[in-house]
Every structure is written in C-alpha cells, then in structure tokens.
Design an enzyme around this catalytic site. Sequence first.
Site, mmCIF file in Angstrom:
data_model
loop_
_atom_site.group_PDB
_atom_site.id
_atom_site.type_symbol
_atom_site.label_atom_id
_atom_site.label_comp_id
_atom_site.label_asym_id
_atom_site.label_seq_id
_atom_site.Cartn_x
_atom_site.Cartn_y
_atom_site.Cartn_z
ATOM 1 N N LYS A 13 4.071 -1.072 8.399
ATOM 2 C CA LYS A 13 5.041 -0.300 7.419
ATOM 3 C C LYS A 13 5.205 1.129 7.317
ATOM 4 C CE LYS A 13 3.534 -2.075 3.496
ATOM 5 N NZ LYS A 13 2.271 -2.830 3.823
ATOM 6 N N ARG A 88 5.643 -4.277 -5.333
ATOM 7 C CA ARG A 88 4.706 -4.788 -4.794
ATOM 8 C C ARG A 88 4.519 -6.356 -5.646
ATOM 9 N NH1 ARG A 88 1.526 -1.303 -1.754
ATOM 10 N NH2 ARG A 88 -0.435 -2.321 -0.626
ATOM 11 N N ARG A 127 -7.135 1.037 13.412
ATOM 12 C CA ARG A 127 -6.585 2.301 12.599
ATOM 13 C C ARG A 127 -7.939 3.259 11.869
ATOM 14 N NH1 ARG A 127 -2.706 1.043 7.701
ATOM 15 N NH2 ARG A 127 -4.599 0.347 6.404
ATOM 16 N N ARG A 139 -9.913 5.477 4.751
ATOM 17 C CA ARG A 139 -9.786 5.013 3.267
ATOM 18 C C ARG A 139 -10.935 4.182 2.881
ATOM 19 N NH1 ARG A 139 -3.679 2.689 3.706
ATOM 20 N NH2 ARG A 139 -4.714 1.065 2.038
ATOM 21 N N ARG A 150 -7.092 -7.417 -0.411
ATOM 22 C CA ARG A 150 -5.787 -6.838 -0.291
ATOM 23 C C ARG A 150 -4.747 -7.942 0.386
ATOM 24 N NH1 ARG A 150 -7.337 -1.902 3.158
ATOM 25 N NH2 ARG A 150 -4.824 -1.696 3.339
HETATM 26 P P1 ADP Z 1 -1.726 -1.259 2.288
HETATM 27 O O1 ADP Z 1 -0.203 -1.343 2.355
HETATM 28 O O2 ADP Z 1 -2.279 -1.074 3.583
HETATM 29 O O3 ADP Z 1 -2.140 -2.368 1.348
HETATM 30 P P2 ADP Z 1 -1.427 1.179 0.639
HETATM 31 O O4 ADP Z 1 -1.457 2.435 1.012
HETATM 32 O O5 ADP Z 1 0.256 0.777 0.521
HETATM 33 O O6 ADP Z 1 -1.998 0.088 1.725
HETATM 34 O O7 ADP Z 1 -1.758 1.014 -0.727
HETATM 35 C C1 ADP Z 1 -3.306 1.099 -1.149
HETATM 36 C C2 ADP Z 1 -3.475 0.809 -2.474
HETATM 37 O O8 ADP Z 1 -2.681 1.244 -3.470
HETATM 38 C C3 ADP Z 1 -3.236 -1.043 -2.751
HETATM 39 O O9 ADP Z 1 -4.144 -1.529 -2.304
HETATM 40 C C4 ADP Z 1 -2.931 -0.765 -4.461
HETATM 41 O O10 ADP Z 1 -4.383 -0.850 -5.063
HETATM 42 C C5 ADP Z 1 -2.237 0.546 -4.463
HETATM 43 N N1 ADP Z 1 -0.982 0.291 -4.749
HETATM 44 C C6 ADP Z 1 0.005 0.978 -3.856
HETATM 45 N N2 ADP Z 1 1.106 0.666 -3.948
HETATM 46 C C7 ADP Z 1 1.036 -0.265 -5.283
HETATM 47 C C8 ADP Z 1 2.066 -0.919 -6.025
HETATM 48 N N3 ADP Z 1 3.683 -0.921 -5.790
HETATM 49 N N4 ADP Z 1 1.600 -1.504 -7.015
HETATM 50 C C9 ADP Z 1 0.315 -1.511 -7.352
HETATM 51 N N5 ADP Z 1 -0.612 -1.089 -6.472
HETATM 52 C C10 ADP Z 1 -0.202 -0.176 -5.549
#
Ligand code: ADP
Length: 292
Positions: A13, A88, A127, A139, A150
């Site tokens: 993404k 999400r 990554r 991260r 996750r």
């Molecule tokens: P990835 O898509 O690789 O899991 P992101 O960078 O999008 O990583 O998100 C990292 C973390 O941030 C998620 O595991 C969550 O804890 C939090 N997060 C991100 N976006 C949301 C969301 N829309 N709702 C709830 N938590 C979120």
Amino acid sequence: MRIILLGPPGSGKGTQAQLLVQRYGIVQLSTGEMLRAAVAAGTPVGLKAKEIMASGGLVPDEVVVGIISDRIDQPDARNGFILDGFPRTVPQAEALDELLRHKHLKLDAVIELRVNESALLNRVETRVAQMRERGEEVRVDDTPEVLTKRLASYRTQTEPLIHYYSERRKLSTIDGMMAIDEVTRAVHRQLLALGAVEPKTHARSAAKSAPAKKAKATKTATKKAAKKPAKAAKKAAKPAKTAKKAAKKAVKGAKKAAKKTAKKTVKKAAKKTVKKGSKKGPKKVTKKRAKR
Ligand code: ADP
C-alpha cells in the site's frame, strides 16, 4: 481523485501510494505515518497510540477518524488524496462515509491489493533489511511476532471492509503479487476504467517512468523477434494471393480505361476502336499489369 488502498501489512500500500502521489499530484494520507509522527512528537494522541501500535493492535476508531477528518480539510488535500491504512474497521468506514458526505466529497475507488499471506513475512523482512541498510530507524512493530498480530487484526477487523465496499460497488481488486510497476499500471488502468483519471495522465507518467518502459520495450522487441519467422512464412505464402488481386484490379482498370478512350474518340472511328480495344486492348493491359 479520492481513493482508498486496502490490503494487509506488507501488501505494498505504502509503495503504491507514493507512486500514485507522483503520478497524479495528490496527497497520501497514511494513518500509520501520522500516528508514528504523533508518537515521536509525544502528543496526547501519540501517547495514547504508542503501546497499542507497538503490540500490533488497533488505535481507537475515534482517534484515527479525528486525525483523518482534520487532515482532509488541509489545503493540500483539496486536489485529492489516497487513504493508506484508513479505514481499518467497519465503524471507521462508516465514519468516513459520513464525513465525506458532510464535506460534499466523493470517493472514487477502493483498491484492494490482494497478496498471498505466505509472502508477507518475507516482504516485511526485506523492508526491515533495506531500512537498516539505509541507516533508517526500523519500525518497532516490524518483528515476526508483532506482524502475526497485525495480520490477525487485519483479518478480523479490516477484511470485512472488502465486503463493505464491494456491496457499495466501490471495490476493485488487484493482484498485489505482481512486480511493483505492474501493480501501478494495473491500478492506473482501473482508475482509467472508472473514469477517475484522465487518459493523458498516462503519457505524463510514462515519460517519468522511462526505465520501466525501456524494460517493457525490450520485452516487446524480444517477443516480436520471436514471432518474426512465423510472419516471414506467412509473407512467403502471400504472393499468389497478391498476384490474383493485382490481376483483378488490372482487369477493372483496363475496362475503365477502355470506356474513357471510347468516349473521347470521334464517333465513327470510336465505334471501331472500341470494338477492337474492348476485345484485345484491355486483355493485353491486364496481362501486363498482372505480371508486375
Ligand atoms: P501496516 O499497514 O504495515 O500494518 P501502518 O503503518 O498502516 O502499517 O500502521 C501501523 C500501526 O498503526 C497499526 O498496526 C495500528 O496500530 C496503527 N494504525 C494505523 N492506521 C490505523 C487505523 N486506521 N486504525 C487503527 N489503528 C491504526
């Protein structure tokens, strides 16, 4: 243009979002990035999110909805945006629908990047290795244990969005296992088909992504070369047909010519000439032309 990118962690993404930003001049709104920035800055949101993120859980809906709502109002988002990592959960999607309606904005598409789960761990490991090489901070949630968590969050809380958007006829699914530039092209084609982008956007980006194009050109050239013998064989088989066609054309041409001559000639003399000409003349011409 306003789109959502949907897919599990490691589906690409973020990578695709960045490429789409370059191509269409819109902004990427990544809740993950925003939350990480909040954590780094130690804001109240950051303090709330820190532990949850580190363990692979989801930050409360109202927190992320608030962040996104404010961000969409910024001037740089006026041209359009790509939502990456948001929504999400179904309540987040409902909240997004509501706030877009309120702001009189329309969602163009939801692009789901579908990948084999077995590839995800590998991708995230790559990554991490690349970030280490570049000397970037890795991260805290990019470990095999947290990734498993996750992924579980994605399956139970985010995957229902596929149904949510498919029911609303917004969903486009793209094979996220293809090479990066192939995924980008597929997304672009999809956006074109949906009428979300102008066809000319393609030319602009094609010039930018010259290396990818070159690679494709080489592929095409190789394919063409492979097809050449077959083409040559077909050509070789053609002359017979071509000759027949030419002969037919010549007959027609000769008949026309004969008619013209007849008209031009003085009446009496013409009658004779026409009789002879139409019997012999045209046939001779026909043969000559057919031979060429
Ligand atoms: P990835 O898509 O690789 O899991 P992101 O960078 O999008 O990583 O998100 C990292 C973390 O941030 C998620 O595991 C969550 O804890 C939090 N997060 C991100 N976006 C949301 C969301 N829309 N709702 C709830 N938590 C979120």
